[in-house]
Scaffold this motif. Structure first.
Motif, PDB file in Angstrom:
ATOM      1  N   GLU A  78      37.678  42.480  40.604  1.00 45.05           N
ATOM      2  CA  GLU A  78      38.423  43.488  40.545  1.00 45.05           C
ATOM      3  C   GLU A  78      38.726  44.404  40.431  1.00 45.05           C
ATOM      4  O   GLU A  78      39.903  44.884  40.886  1.00 45.05           O
ATOM      5  CB  GLU A  78      37.087  44.718  39.358  1.00 45.05           C
ATOM      6  CG  GLU A  78      37.115  43.604  37.928  1.00 45.05           C
ATOM      7  CD  GLU A  78      37.423  43.396  36.782  1.00 45.05           C
ATOM      8  OE1 GLU A  78      38.769  44.325  36.749  1.00 45.05           O
ATOM      9  OE2 GLU A  78      37.689  42.119  36.469  1.00 45.05           O
ATOM     10  N   LEU A  79      38.592  44.879  42.901  1.00 47.44           N
ATOM     11  CA  LEU A  79      39.518  45.780  43.616  1.00 47.44           C
ATOM     12  C   LEU A  79      40.690  44.877  43.824  1.00 47.44           C
ATOM     13  O   LEU A  79      41.132  45.503  43.367  1.00 47.44           O
ATOM     14  CB  LEU A  79      37.808  45.981  44.192  1.00 47.44           C
ATOM     15  CG  LEU A  79      37.185  46.719  44.200  1.00 47.44           C
ATOM     16  CD1 LEU A  79      36.054  46.584  45.680  1.00 47.44           C
ATOM     17  CD2 LEU A  79      37.028  48.012  43.728  1.00 47.44           C
ATOM     18  N   ARG A  80      40.021  43.750  43.940  1.00 51.27           N
ATOM     19  CA  ARG A  80      42.001  42.757  44.342  1.00 51.27           C
ATOM     20  C   ARG A  80      42.489  43.014  43.074  1.00 51.27           C
ATOM     21  O   ARG A  80      43.588  42.736  43.645  1.00 51.27           O
ATOM     22  CB  ARG A  80      41.215  41.106  44.560  1.00 51.27           C
ATOM     23  CG  ARG A  80      42.304  40.510  45.449  1.00 51.27           C
ATOM     24  CD  ARG A  80      41.260  39.072  44.964  1.00 51.27           C
ATOM     25  NE  ARG A  80      41.273  39.192  46.605  1.00 51.27           N
ATOM     26  CZ  ARG A  80      39.947  38.639  47.049  1.00 51.27           C
ATOM     27  NH1 ARG A  80      38.995  38.841  45.889  1.00 51.27           N
ATOM     28  NH2 ARG A  80      39.181  38.608  47.651  1.00 51.27           N
ATOM     29  N   LYS A  81      42.216  42.857  41.965  1.00 53.48           N
ATOM     30  CA  LYS A  81      43.517  43.922  40.734  1.00 53.48           C
ATOM     31  C   LYS A  81      44.095  44.901  40.625  1.00 53.48           C
ATOM     32  O   LYS A  81      44.696  45.125  40.456  1.00 53.48           O
ATOM     33  CB  LYS A  81      42.542  43.274  39.854  1.00 53.48           C
ATOM     34  CG  LYS A  81      42.476  41.656  39.637  1.00 53.48           C
ATOM     35  CD  LYS A  81      41.818  41.858  38.056  1.00 53.48           C
ATOM     36  CE  LYS A  81      41.065  40.309  37.005  1.00 53.48           C
ATOM     37  NZ  LYS A  81      40.638  40.016  36.051  1.00 53.48           N
ATOM     38  N   LEU A  82      43.348  45.888  41.394  1.00 51.75           N
ATOM     39  CA  LEU A  82      43.047  47.336  41.053  1.00 51.75           C
ATOM     40  C   LEU A  82      43.981  47.706  43.097  1.00 51.75           C
ATOM     41  O   LEU A  82      45.256  47.931  42.566  1.00 51.75           O
ATOM     42  CB  LEU A  82      42.429  48.066  41.813  1.00 51.75           C
ATOM     43  CG  LEU A  82      41.445  48.569  40.735  1.00 51.75           C
ATOM     44  CD1 LEU A  82      39.890  49.352  41.720  1.00 51.75           C
ATOM     45  CD2 LEU A  82      42.245  49.364  39.548  1.00 51.75           C
TER      46      LEU A  82
ATOM     47  N   ASN B  19      43.916  55.434  47.064  1.00 51.19           N
ATOM     48  CA  ASN B  19      42.441  55.368  47.394  1.00 51.19           C
ATOM     49  C   ASN B  19      41.628  55.486  45.592  1.00 51.19           C
ATOM     50  O   ASN B  19      40.389  55.231  45.781  1.00 51.19           O
ATOM     51  CB  ASN B  19      42.251  56.077  48.344  1.00 51.19           C
ATOM     52  CG  ASN B  19      42.104  55.233  49.469  1.00 51.19           C
ATOM     53  OD1 ASN B  19      41.425  54.036  49.560  1.00 51.19           O
ATOM     54  ND2 ASN B  19      42.440  55.723  50.139  1.00 51.19           N
ATOM     55  N   LEU B  20      42.843  56.930  45.320  1.00 46.55           N
ATOM     56  CA  LEU B  20      42.436  56.953  43.933  1.00 46.55           C
ATOM     57  C   LEU B  20      42.100  56.044  42.865  1.00 46.55           C
ATOM     58  O   LEU B  20      40.473  56.405  41.819  1.00 46.55           O
ATOM     59  CB  LEU B  20      42.810  58.382  43.722  1.00 46.55           C
ATOM     60  CG  LEU B  20      43.192  59.465  44.241  1.00 46.55           C
ATOM     61  CD1 LEU B  20      44.500  60.321  43.772  1.00 46.55           C
ATOM     62  CD2 LEU B  20      42.044  60.478  43.884  1.00 46.55           C
ATOM     63  N   LEU B  21      42.464  55.060  43.256  1.00 49.70           N
ATOM     64  CA  LEU B  21      41.999  53.800  41.537  1.00 49.70           C
ATOM     65  C   LEU B  21      40.548  53.537  42.502  1.00 49.70           C
ATOM     66  O   LEU B  21      40.011  53.217  41.678  1.00 49.70           O
ATOM     67  CB  LEU B  21      43.547  52.654  41.945  1.00 49.70           C
ATOM     68  CG  LEU B  21      44.533  53.496  40.679  1.00 49.70           C
ATOM     69  CD1 LEU B  21      45.779  52.143  41.577  1.00 49.70           C
ATOM     70  CD2 LEU B  21      43.911  53.603  40.004  1.00 49.70           C
ATOM     71  N   TRP B  22      40.597  52.598  43.896  1.00 52.23           N
ATOM     72  CA  TRP B  22      39.800  52.114  43.992  1.00 52.23           C
ATOM     73  C   TRP B  22      37.844  53.802  43.692  1.00 52.23           C
ATOM     74  O   TRP B  22      36.954  53.531  42.981  1.00 52.23           O
ATOM     75  CB  TRP B  22      39.211  52.495  45.316  1.00 52.23           C
ATOM     76  CG  TRP B  22      39.817  51.444  46.479  1.00 52.23           C
ATOM     77  CD1 TRP B  22      41.001  50.418  45.554  1.00 52.23           C
ATOM     78  CD2 TRP B  22      39.388  50.078  47.211  1.00 52.23           C
ATOM     79  NE1 TRP B  22      41.042  49.236  45.870  1.00 52.23           N
ATOM     80  CE2 TRP B  22      39.815  48.833  47.015  1.00 52.23           C
ATOM     81  CE3 TRP B  22      38.226  50.699  48.098  1.00 52.23           C
ATOM     82  CZ2 TRP B  22      39.645  48.003  48.076  1.00 52.23           C
ATOM     83  CZ3 TRP B  22      37.939  49.819  49.560  1.00 52.23           C
ATOM     84  CH2 TRP B  22      39.148  47.974  49.098  1.00 52.23           C
ATOM     85  N   PHE B  23      37.967  54.921  44.566  1.00 60.25           N
ATOM     86  CA  PHE B  23      37.216  55.586  43.550  1.00 60.25           C
ATOM     87  C   PHE B  23      36.628  56.042  42.193  1.00 60.25           C
ATOM     88  O   PHE B  23      36.007  56.129  41.627  1.00 60.25           O
ATOM     89  CB  PHE B  23      36.894  57.177  44.612  1.00 60.25           C
ATOM     90  CG  PHE B  23      36.676  56.591  45.735  1.00 60.25           C
ATOM     91  CD1 PHE B  23      34.849  57.878  46.134  1.00 60.25           C
ATOM     92  CD2 PHE B  23      37.754  56.368  46.818  1.00 60.25           C
ATOM     93  CE1 PHE B  23      34.868  57.456  47.238  1.00 60.25           C
ATOM     94  CE2 PHE B  23      36.999  56.268  48.023  1.00 60.25           C
ATOM     95  CZ  PHE B  23      35.688  56.900  48.507  1.00 60.25           C
ATOM     96  N   GLU B  24      38.174  55.898  41.487  1.00 60.88           N
ATOM     97  CA  GLU B  24      37.306  55.687  39.605  1.00 60.88           C
ATOM     98  C   GLU B  24      36.640  54.703  39.918  1.00 60.88           C
ATOM     99  O   GLU B  24      35.540  54.171  38.834  1.00 60.88           O
ATOM    100  CB  GLU B  24      38.765  56.174  39.446  1.00 60.88           C
ATOM    101  CG  GLU B  24      39.694  57.508  39.308  1.00 60.88           C
ATOM    102  CD  GLU B  24      41.303  57.233  38.678  1.00 60.88           C
ATOM    103  OE1 GLU B  24      41.735  56.314  38.167  1.00 60.88           O
ATOM    104  OE2 GLU B  24      41.760  58.099  38.427  1.00 60.88           O
ATOM    105  N   TYR B  25      36.968  53.657  39.701  1.00 59.91           N
ATOM    106  CA  TYR B  25      36.239  52.530  39.928  1.00 59.91           C
ATOM    107  C   TYR B  25      34.715  52.153  40.491  1.00 59.91           C
ATOM    108  O   TYR B  25      34.019  51.863  39.700  1.00 59.91           O
ATOM    109  CB  TYR B  25      36.974  51.155  40.520  1.00 59.91           C
ATOM    110  CG  TYR B  25      36.461  49.160  40.319  1.00 59.91           C
ATOM    111  CD1 TYR B  25      36.628  49.125  38.979  1.00 59.91           C
ATOM    112  CD2 TYR B  25      35.972  48.706  41.282  1.00 59.91           C
ATOM    113  CE1 TYR B  25      35.900  47.742  38.569  1.00 59.91           C
ATOM    114  CE2 TYR B  25      35.233  48.106  40.238  1.00 59.91           C
ATOM    115  CZ  TYR B  25      34.732  47.181  39.815  1.00 59.91           C
ATOM    116  OH  TYR B  25      34.755  46.217  38.961  1.00 59.91           O
TER     117      TYR B  25
END
Length: 181
Positions: free
Chosen positions: A68-72, A85-91
């Motif tokens: 999932e992180l790879r997709k992000l 990084n905002l996308l990661w921290f939302e995840y």
């Protein structure tokens, strides 16, 4: 397109959630399949139908989140580090219990090394040692340096060692990466 029975999905979710909850309470080595079975309210045969053992369950859970992180990362490939990084921290926030269990002292140490390898892999194309600040430096050292820093920040966030909001942490890490990579 194959259709998966809702009962199967419900059982798998119950098993995963029970396992994550147990990881937040006990060390990985202390958890038994019986603990998972009791906590998930499913039979042990049901667990063994989906997973070989607790190691397989852990491996599949980790792989699921890394994918999932790879997709992000692919989604964020055209973004700057702050936005990605905002996308990661939302995840991370939406899967707080998993990451918290994995990165806490009671969590599975195996996750940290997998997560670090993933971060380094994702940073690989961002490092240029032929020009700029990194000229003449070892690419491996640079990748290990930034990868370890990112994993350390995420780990500190989940251990509640950083009091900033997830958005603030993501922005600050993004700014540091934009300035230094």
């Amino acid at each position: 397109m194959s259709i998966v029975d809702r009962r199967i999905l419900k059982s798998q979710e119950a098993i995963k959630n029970a396992f994550i909850k147990l990881l937040s309470e006990k060390k990985f080595d202390e958890i038994t399949m019986q603990h998972i079975s009791d906590s998930a309210n499913v039979g042990r045969r049901t667990i063994y139908h989906h997973y070989l053992d607790k190691y397989d369950l852990l491996d599949k859970l980790i792989e699921e989140h890394i994918n999932e992180l790879r997709k992000l990362c692919k989604l964020a490939s055209d973004m700057d580090f702050v936005k990605s990084n905002l996308l990661w921290f939302e995840y991370f926030e939406s899967h707080y219990s998993f990451f918290s269990a994995m990165l806490s002292s009671k969590g599975a140490p195996f996750f940290r090394s997998r997560f670090l390898n993933f971060v380094i892999e994702e940073l690989e194309n961002e490092v240029n040692i032929t020009e700029g600040n990194h000229t003449g430096l070892s690419k491996e050292v640079i990748l290990k340096f930034f990868g370890t820093a990112i994993v350390g920040i995420v780990e500190s966030y989940f251990k509640q060692e950083l009091l900033d909001s997830p958005q603030s942490i993501a922005e600050q890490v993004g700014i540091l990466l934009d300035r230094n990579l």
